[in-house]
Design a protein around this motif. Structure first.
Motif, PDB file in Angstrom:
ATOM      1  N   LEU B  32     -14.515  70.352  -4.997  1.00 42.88           N
ATOM      2  CA  LEU B  32     -12.698  69.246  -4.162  1.00 42.88           C
ATOM      3  C   LEU B  32     -12.982  67.853  -5.331  1.00 42.88           C
ATOM      4  CD1 LEU B  32     -12.256  68.508  -0.732  1.00 42.88           C
ATOM      5  CD2 LEU B  32     -12.755  66.827  -2.349  1.00 42.88           C
ATOM      6  N   PHE B  33     -11.725  67.719  -5.500  1.00 37.54           N
ATOM      7  CA  PHE B  33     -11.788  66.147  -6.916  1.00 37.54           C
ATOM      8  C   PHE B  33     -10.755  65.492  -5.098  1.00 37.54           C
ATOM      9  CE2 PHE B  33     -12.754  68.411 -10.639  1.00 37.54           C
ATOM     10  CZ  PHE B  33     -12.686  69.498 -10.814  1.00 37.54           C
ATOM     11  N   THR B  44      -5.148  59.798 -11.705  1.00 39.89           N
ATOM     12  CA  THR B  44      -6.115  59.866 -11.753  1.00 39.89           C
ATOM     13  C   THR B  44      -7.153  59.801 -11.619  1.00 39.89           C
ATOM     14  OG1 THR B  44      -5.962  57.393 -12.159  1.00 39.89           O
ATOM     15  CG2 THR B  44      -4.803  58.369 -13.425  1.00 39.89           C
ATOM     16  N   PHE B  45      -8.394  60.843 -12.473  1.00 43.73           N
ATOM     17  CA  PHE B  45      -9.533  61.091 -11.720  1.00 43.73           C
ATOM     18  C   PHE B  45     -10.622  60.448 -11.178  1.00 43.73           C
ATOM     19  CE2 PHE B  45     -13.044  64.378 -10.870  1.00 43.73           C
ATOM     20  CZ  PHE B  45     -14.302  63.185 -11.260  1.00 43.73           C
ATOM     21  N   LEU B  46     -10.405  59.930  -9.810  1.00 44.66           N
ATOM     22  CA  LEU B  46     -11.788  59.312  -9.065  1.00 44.66           C
ATOM     23  C   LEU B  46     -13.079  60.153  -9.216  1.00 44.66           C
ATOM     24  CD1 LEU B  46      -9.857  57.567  -5.956  1.00 44.66           C
ATOM     25  CD2 LEU B  46     -10.318  56.961  -8.407  1.00 44.66           C
ATOM     26  N   SER B  47     -12.644  61.041  -8.293  1.00 46.99           N
ATOM     27  CA  SER B  47     -14.105  61.761  -8.292  1.00 46.99           C
ATOM     28  C   SER B  47     -14.551  63.624  -7.583  1.00 46.99           C
ATOM     29  CB  SER B  47     -15.238  61.192  -6.666  1.00 46.99           C
ATOM     30  OG  SER B  47     -14.049  61.709  -5.709  1.00 46.99           O
ATOM     31  N   TYR B  48     -15.356  64.413  -7.951  1.00 44.90           N
ATOM     32  CA  TYR B  48     -15.789  65.689  -7.981  1.00 44.90           C
ATOM     33  C   TYR B  48     -16.961  65.312  -7.233  1.00 44.90           C
ATOM     34  CZ  TYR B  48     -16.854  70.145  -9.696  1.00 44.90           C
ATOM     35  OH  TYR B  48     -16.684  71.443  -9.596  1.00 44.90           O
ATOM     36  N   ASN B  49     -17.110  66.950  -6.229  1.00 44.13           N
ATOM     37  CA  ASN B  49     -18.448  66.869  -5.320  1.00 44.13           C
ATOM     38  C   ASN B  49     -18.013  68.746  -5.236  1.00 44.13           C
ATOM     39  OD1 ASN B  49     -17.133  64.191  -4.091  1.00 44.13           O
ATOM     40  ND2 ASN B  49     -19.081  64.416  -2.813  1.00 44.13           N
ATOM     41  N   VAL B  50     -18.797  69.195  -5.813  1.00 47.61           N
ATOM     42  CA  VAL B  50     -19.314  71.341  -5.390  1.00 47.61           C
ATOM     43  C   VAL B  50     -19.771  71.069  -4.714  1.00 47.61           C
ATOM     44  CG1 VAL B  50     -20.365  71.358  -7.389  1.00 47.61           C
ATOM     45  CG2 VAL B  50     -18.815  73.156  -6.366  1.00 47.61           C
ATOM     46  N   LEU B  87      -5.467  61.621  -3.461  1.00 44.81           N
ATOM     47  CA  LEU B  87      -5.110  62.950  -3.229  1.00 44.81           C
ATOM     48  C   LEU B  87      -6.016  63.934  -3.255  1.00 44.81           C
ATOM     49  CD1 LEU B  87      -2.281  63.517  -6.098  1.00 44.81           C
ATOM     50  CD2 LEU B  87      -2.221  62.195  -4.242  1.00 44.81           C
ATOM     51  N   CYS B  88      -6.188  64.325  -2.023  1.00 49.48           N
ATOM     52  CA  CYS B  88      -7.663  65.492  -1.953  1.00 49.48           C
ATOM     53  C   CYS B  88      -7.284  66.322  -2.862  1.00 49.48           C
ATOM     54  CB  CYS B  88      -7.918  65.120  -0.498  1.00 49.48           C
ATOM     55  SG  CYS B  88      -9.156  66.426  -0.447  1.00 49.48           S
ATOM     56  N   ALA B  89      -7.857  66.830  -3.726  1.00 49.72           N
ATOM     57  CA  ALA B  89      -7.552  69.546  -4.590  1.00 49.72           C
ATOM     58  C   ALA B  89      -8.820  69.645  -4.426  1.00 49.72           C
ATOM     59  CB  ALA B  89      -7.238  68.501  -5.347  1.00 49.72           C
ATOM     60  N   VAL B  90      -8.663  70.938  -3.464  1.00 48.18           N
ATOM     61  CA  VAL B  90      -9.354  71.959  -4.127  1.00 48.18           C
ATOM     62  C   VAL B  90      -9.267  72.774  -5.104  1.00 48.18           C
ATOM     63  CG1 VAL B  90     -10.290  73.884  -2.327  1.00 48.18           C
ATOM     64  CG2 VAL B  90     -10.426  71.394  -1.700  1.00 48.18           C
ATOM     65  N   SER B  91     -10.144  73.535  -5.363  1.00 52.62           N
ATOM     66  CA  SER B  91     -10.595  74.217  -6.601  1.00 52.62           C
ATOM     67  C   SER B  91     -10.978  75.883  -5.685  1.00 52.62           C
ATOM     68  CB  SER B  91     -10.977  74.145  -7.896  1.00 52.62           C
ATOM     69  OG  SER B  91     -11.677  75.428  -8.723  1.00 52.62           O
ATOM     70  N   SER B  98      -5.320  72.872  -5.612  1.00 52.16           N
ATOM     71  CA  SER B  98      -4.136  73.438  -5.046  1.00 52.16           C
ATOM     72  C   SER B  98      -4.663  71.498  -3.831  1.00 52.16           C
ATOM     73  CB  SER B  98      -4.482  73.512  -3.193  1.00 52.16           C
ATOM     74  OG  SER B  98      -4.621  74.884  -3.894  1.00 52.16           O
ATOM     75  N   PHE B  99      -3.547  71.260  -3.494  1.00 47.99           N
ATOM     76  CA  PHE B  99      -3.336  69.026  -3.332  1.00 47.99           C
ATOM     77  C   PHE B  99      -2.820  69.370  -2.429  1.00 47.99           C
ATOM     78  CE2 PHE B  99      -3.963  66.849  -7.257  1.00 47.99           C
ATOM     79  CZ  PHE B  99      -3.867  68.076  -8.324  1.00 47.99           C
ATOM     80  N   GLY B 100      -3.461  68.115  -1.727  1.00 46.43           N
ATOM     81  CA  GLY B 100      -3.048  67.878  -0.189  1.00 46.43           C
ATOM     82  C   GLY B 100      -1.467  67.003  -0.589  1.00 46.43           C
ATOM     83  N   ALA B 101      -1.491  66.542  -0.012  1.00 46.60           N
ATOM     84  CA  ALA B 101       0.313  65.962   0.017  1.00 46.60           C
ATOM     85  C   ALA B 101      -0.124  63.997   0.084  1.00 46.60           C
ATOM     86  CB  ALA B 101       0.541  65.687   2.095  1.00 46.60           C
TER      87      ALA B 101
END
Lengths: 114, 109
Positions: B32-33, B44-50, B87-91, B98-101
């Motif tokens: 999740l990004f 622009t990128f802020l964070s990544y959690n897996v 923006l919350c985005a899931v891989s 895939s992005f949230g709104a």
């Protein structure tokens, strides 16, 4: 120079016209993507490509086509523009999405179809 | 399909803390990004959690619970320049995001 460059930055076109949006990158990434962004809907995937011979449809590909001319170039075409294709379009590139920073985005193309 | 939900808007005062929640239902999970996007600009990128837990990076932290399909982005010591969309985005796999709104955060003096 930017890592991912989109041209043009802004474009106004008439209904029925063909238009091409271009994207080039210096990241050396194999993966390239086209998204559109609309208020309240977020970023939606139009097409993506993992190499020159690989093209894949996204969730909203109708009315669009793409060409991957080289590893560094990925263009998006609207064959016959219509007003509901008015949006902000982003090109993005990536390496593996496991870890790292995910996508690198271009600065966007604001397209208005009148 | 993928379903990613986040609040539309939030308002907070300069110096305060704001927490932006994101819930997701996806066909798979590869990470999740969170991205920041100022008006008219590129995300622009802020964070990544897996993995489950909290990742801290300066004033920004991101939390993930995979079992609950839930993440949050915590912004501390808010500054006026933090006014932006988040923006919350899931891989769901290794291929695409895939992005949230998006959540528009307004910081008031």
């Amino acid at each position: 120079d930017a890592d991912v460059t989109q041209t043009p930055r802004n474009r106004i076109t008439k209904t029925g016209k063909r238009i091409m949006l271009e994207c080039s990158q210096t990241k050396g990434h194999d993966r390239m993507y086209w998204y559109r962004q609309d208020p309240g809907l977020g970023l939606r995937l139009i097409y993506y490509s993992f190499d020159v011979k690989d093209i894949n449809k996204g969730e909203i590909s109708d009315g669009y086509s793409v060409s991957r001319q080289a590893q560094a170039k990925f263009s998006l075409s609207l064959e016959s523009a219509i007003p509901n294709q008015t949006a902000l379009y982003f090109c993005a590139t990536s390496d593996s999405l496991t870890g790292g920073e995910g996508y690198t985005f271009g600065s966007g193309t604001r397209l208005t179809v009148v | 399909g993928q379903n990613i939900d986040q609040p539309t808007e939030m308002t907070a005062t300069e110096g305060a803390i704001v927490q932006i929640n994101c819930t997701y239902q996806t066909s798979g999970f590869n990470g999740l990004f969170w991205y920041q996007q100022h008006a008219g600009e590129a995300p622009t990128f802020l964070s990544y959690n897996v993995l489950d837990g909290l990742e801290e990076k300066g004033r920004f932290s991101s939390f993930l619970s995979r079992s609950k399909g839930y993440s949050y982005l915590l912004l501390k010591e808010l500054q006026m320049k933090d006014s932006a969309s988040y923006l919350c985005a899931v891989s769901p796999n290794d291929y695409k995001l895939s992005f949230g709104a998006g959540t528009t955060v307004t910081v008031r003096a």
